[in-house]
Design a protein around this motif. Structure first.
Motif, short mmCIF file in Angstrom:
data_model
loop_
_atom_site.label_atom_id
_atom_site.label_comp_id
_atom_site.label_asym_id
_atom_site.label_seq_id
_atom_site.Cartn_x
_atom_site.Cartn_y
_atom_site.Cartn_z
N PRO A 159 0.84 -1.21 0.00
CA PRO A 159 0.00 0.00 0.00
C PRO A 159 0.87 1.25 0.00
O PRO A 159 1.91 1.29 0.67
N THR A 200 -0.76 4.67 -0.11
CA THR A 200 -1.53 5.83 0.34
C THR A 200 -2.24 5.47 1.64
O THR A 200 -2.39 4.28 1.97
N GLU A 218 -5.12 3.08 0.94
CA GLU A 218 -4.62 1.75 0.60
C GLU A 218 -4.14 1.03 1.85
O GLU A 218 -4.37 -0.17 2.03
N ARG A 219 -3.46 1.76 2.74
CA ARG A 219 -2.98 1.13 3.98
C ARG A 219 -4.15 0.70 4.86
O ARG A 219 -4.05 -0.32 5.56
N ALA A 266 -5.36 -2.54 3.42
CA ALA A 266 -4.37 -3.58 3.68
C ALA A 266 -4.44 -4.03 5.14
O ALA A 266 -4.31 -5.23 5.44
N LEU A 293 -8.75 -2.57 -2.63
CA LEU A 293 -7.34 -2.21 -2.61
C LEU A 293 -6.74 -2.30 -4.01
O LEU A 293 -6.02 -1.39 -4.45
N LYS A 294 -7.03 -3.39 -4.73
CA LYS A 294 -6.48 -3.57 -6.07
C LYS A 294 -6.99 -2.49 -7.02
O LYS A 294 -6.25 -2.00 -7.88
N LEU A 342 -7.84 0.59 -6.20
CA LEU A 342 -7.13 1.82 -5.86
C LEU A 342 -5.70 1.80 -6.39
O LEU A 342 -5.21 2.81 -6.92
N GLN A 343 -5.04 0.66 -6.26
CA GLN A 343 -3.66 0.56 -6.73
C GLN A 343 -3.57 0.67 -8.24
O GLN A 343 -2.65 1.31 -8.78
N ARG A 391 -4.07 4.31 -9.14
CA ARG A 391 -2.88 5.08 -8.79
C ARG A 391 -1.76 4.85 -9.78
O ARG A 391 -1.10 5.81 -10.23
#
Length: 237
Positions: free
Chosen positions: A66, A68, A71-72, A75, A152-153, A155-156, A159
């Motif tokens: 992660p 951001t 994201e953290r 996670a 999460l995926k 967002l990643q 990004r």
């Protein structure tokens, strides 16, 4: 119905209360906020090792990479849910193991493996609802973890795509200014990248372009040299 004076007295007593003073009372009070060890917001129970949880959580979150705060957060949710799932499995193992010292294991057989299997079966039969509840809790945690991983995926991916687009623009602007014989400062264009970082990415992409040409030439030096465009040949030199 209590009078206003009684309400005031009760409120004053509550404010002055220091909580339970006996060891038994303190232990009971410490469990009030847990509500249920499998689904409560408190992740680490009093009986669990905080250091082990932190090491486990760190390993899981770092593997998810992660970058951001949001994201953290996702996670961490994944790590916490996996910690709870592992707890459920430990409870299951403990319930089955407990059968050997309880009524479920209280019979004779000459074969240890048969005895273990029969004990586990009897322990499950006598506590079937408890095992069902554990299964329900585990399924909920899996669904929650799966949804957190999906978000999460997403967002990643967003990004990384945004960063690639920004780097594409920064490299084009750098090349344009260098073409004019001028230095380039990325800050006025709103980029957080340093000039050296943009240059490294530019050179990395150029080397990747050359490596793709080498792959198409089956990494044969003669074919590789003849297939390069004049621009790529200049970079190779």
């Amino acid at each position: 119905m209590p009078s206003p004076a009684q309400y005031a007295a009760n409120r004053q007593n509550a404010e002055q209360s220091q909580g339970p003073t006996s060891e038994q009372g303190k232990k009971r009070s410490s469990l009030n906020a847990l509500r249920h060890g499998l689904t409560a917001r408190v992740v680490v129970l009093p009986s669990e090792d905080m250091a082990a949880y932190r090491a486990f959580s760190k390993e899981i979150t770092e593997s998810l990479d992660p970058q951001t705060p949001v994201e953290r957060q996702f996670a961490q949710t994944i790590a916490d849910n996996q910690w709870r799932i592992n707890r459920i499995r430990s409870i299951e193992d403990g319930m089955l193991a407990a059968g050997h010292s309880e009524a479920a294991g209280n019979f004779d057989t000459n074969h240890t493996e048969v005895h273990a299997a029969m004990t586990a079966a009897r322990a499950f039969r006598e506590n079937s609802q408890a095992f069902v509840n554990l299964s329900i809790y585990e399924q909920r945690l899996h669904r929650s973890m799966k949804e957190a991983l999906r978000q999460l995926k997403e967002l990643q991916t967003e990004r990384r795509e945004r960063q690639k687009t920004e780097m594409d623009d920064a490299i084009r602007l750098l090349k344009t200014e260098r073409m004019k014989g001028l230095p380039y400062d990325p800050a006025p264009d709103g980029f957080v990248y340093a000039t050296a970082e943009i240059e490294r990415e530019q050179h990395r992409r150029e080397r990747l372009d050359l490596s793709r040409i080498a792959e198409q030439a089956d990494f044969d030096l003669t074919r590789y040299g003849s297939s390069q465009s004049p621009q790529l040949a200049k970079h190779a030199a």
